[in-house]
Design a protein around this motif. Structure first.
Motif: not given
Length: 374
Positions: A245-260, A321-332
């Motif tokens: 078994l592998s568990l995968i998903s994707e990035l659905t949102h990417v943003k930069e937050i400020a310190a604090g 770094k900033r990745y495009p929406i839809g980039t694969k994310v591997t949890l397992i």
């Protein structure tokens, strides 16, 4: 609950790995014994219907936890023997018999109740195994007298006693004292039966792996069939297995937050510098539990920590770094040179690999492949 097929989060199941794990176990045991695949709890989260279909030619029978799991297998075309490992509601005995299921008799008292509900039952097709409580402490007979009383009642009502079994509590631990005590108690009860049934069995995955000399007529193959070490990391596997078994998903949102700036419920994570945050659609409702905060996932072959609390439906991760929406994310699973195993997740949670895969909820889509997905 229906799987969320329009969401990128999915469990990828390598059916070929499961098949190969069964073959490797057979080589390890190197003796004539029937393999009955344990596919309870949705095949340990891997999907009972698809797994059962893919291994049907490699096994002699199947084991499930309860009547409904057995009904599901029959409804999906499984015709081989199915053993229900727990006692069923006595009034439902007609369902089990009509579907040619093998029931477990956990006690004489239970069997007497069943005997009161045989008016619509074809008793000649009533097959059962007696469960022996040799020290697990859950269900089962504890004396020769009770086992023989069940056999006598079976003869009286015309039911078929064709098996007896027990379950070891510590076969996956270094100390053998409890294991040997249980084995002795089980052997004593079997030796005292008025007659030996077709099947005598006591071996779960752990017993078959580390005590293969105790394997009898049936090996109940569970955790290791899915490429998981029943002991976690306590005992070393004597042969190679492949995690299915592998568990995968994707990035659905990417943003930069400020310190604090904070992220997540309770505002527990506060950025100490400008930070790129990615959102992934998986949460505790999917079985990715709240205590996974701080654990890593893999993005582009690199580890990215989970920041903020795990929500019901989403997690947030810190990106390099900033990745495009839809980039694969591997949890397992594997990504590049990095790997996260089920045992890694289990160790972080302070639990066992069984729980990790069984907790994956039905809304996580299962995707099946004959080779590992990369």
């Amino acid at each position: 609950m229906k799987p969320s097929t329009h969401r990128p989060t999915k469990a990828v199941i390598n059916l070929q790995a499961i098949q190969e794990n069964i073959k490797q176990f057979k080589k390890h045991v190197a003796k004539e014994t029937e393999i009955w695949a344990v596919v309870k709890a949705n095949a340990y989260g891997h999907g009972a219907d698809s797994v059962s279909e893919s291994i049907d030619t490699l096994v002699s029978g199947f084991c499930v936890s309860n009547l409904d799991e057995a009904i599901e297998l029959r409804s999906h075309g499984v015709i081989k023997p199915i053993l229900i490992l727990s006692g069923i509601v006595p009034e439902d005995i007609h369902i089990a018999v009509n579907l040619r299921l093998i029931v477990t008799v956990p006690s004489l008292d239970w069997f007497k109740l069943v005997a009161q509900h045989l008016e619509d039952v074809e008793v000649e097709h009533f097959n059962f195994h007696i469960k022996v409580d040799s020290g697990m402490g859950r269900i089962g007979v504890t004396t020769i007298a009770e086992a023989n009383a069940i056999i006598a009642l079976a003869d009286e009502i015309g039911a078929n006693f064709n098996g007896i079994f027990t379950h070891f509590a510590t076969a996956d631990e270094p100390s053998q004292d409890k294991f040997l005590d249980q084995k002795e108690q089980f052997d004593t009860i079997v030796a005292g039966l008025t007659r030996r049934p077709t099947y005598v069995h006591s071996s779960n995955s752990a017993a078959g792996i580390w005590h293969k000399e105790t394997v009898q007529d049936i090996e109940r193959l569970g955790d290791v069939m899915y490429g998981l070490n029943p002991s976690g990391r306590v005992l070393e596997m004597p042969y190679k297995i492949t995690q299915a078994l592998s568990l995968i998903s994707e990035l659905t949102h990417v943003k930069e937050i400020a310190a604090g700036d904070s992220v997540g419920y309770g505002a527990e994570f506060v950025a100490d510098k400008p930070t790129l945050i990615g959102t992934v659609p998986i949460g505790y409702a999917d079985g990715w539990t709240r205590n996974m905060k701080g654990f890593d996932v893999l993005v582009n072959g690199k580890r990215s920590p989970i920041v903020g609390r795990v929500s019901m439906d989403q997690i947030t991760i810190a990106l390099d770094k900033r990745y495009p929406i839809g980039t694969k994310v591997t949890l397992i699973g594997c990504d590049g040179d990095e790997e996260i195993t089920v045992d890694d997740v289990a160790a972080y949670r302070g639990t066992i690999n069984y729980e990790v895969v069984c907790l994956l909820s039905d809304r996580v889509k299962r995707s099946y492949h004959d080779v590992s997905e990369t």
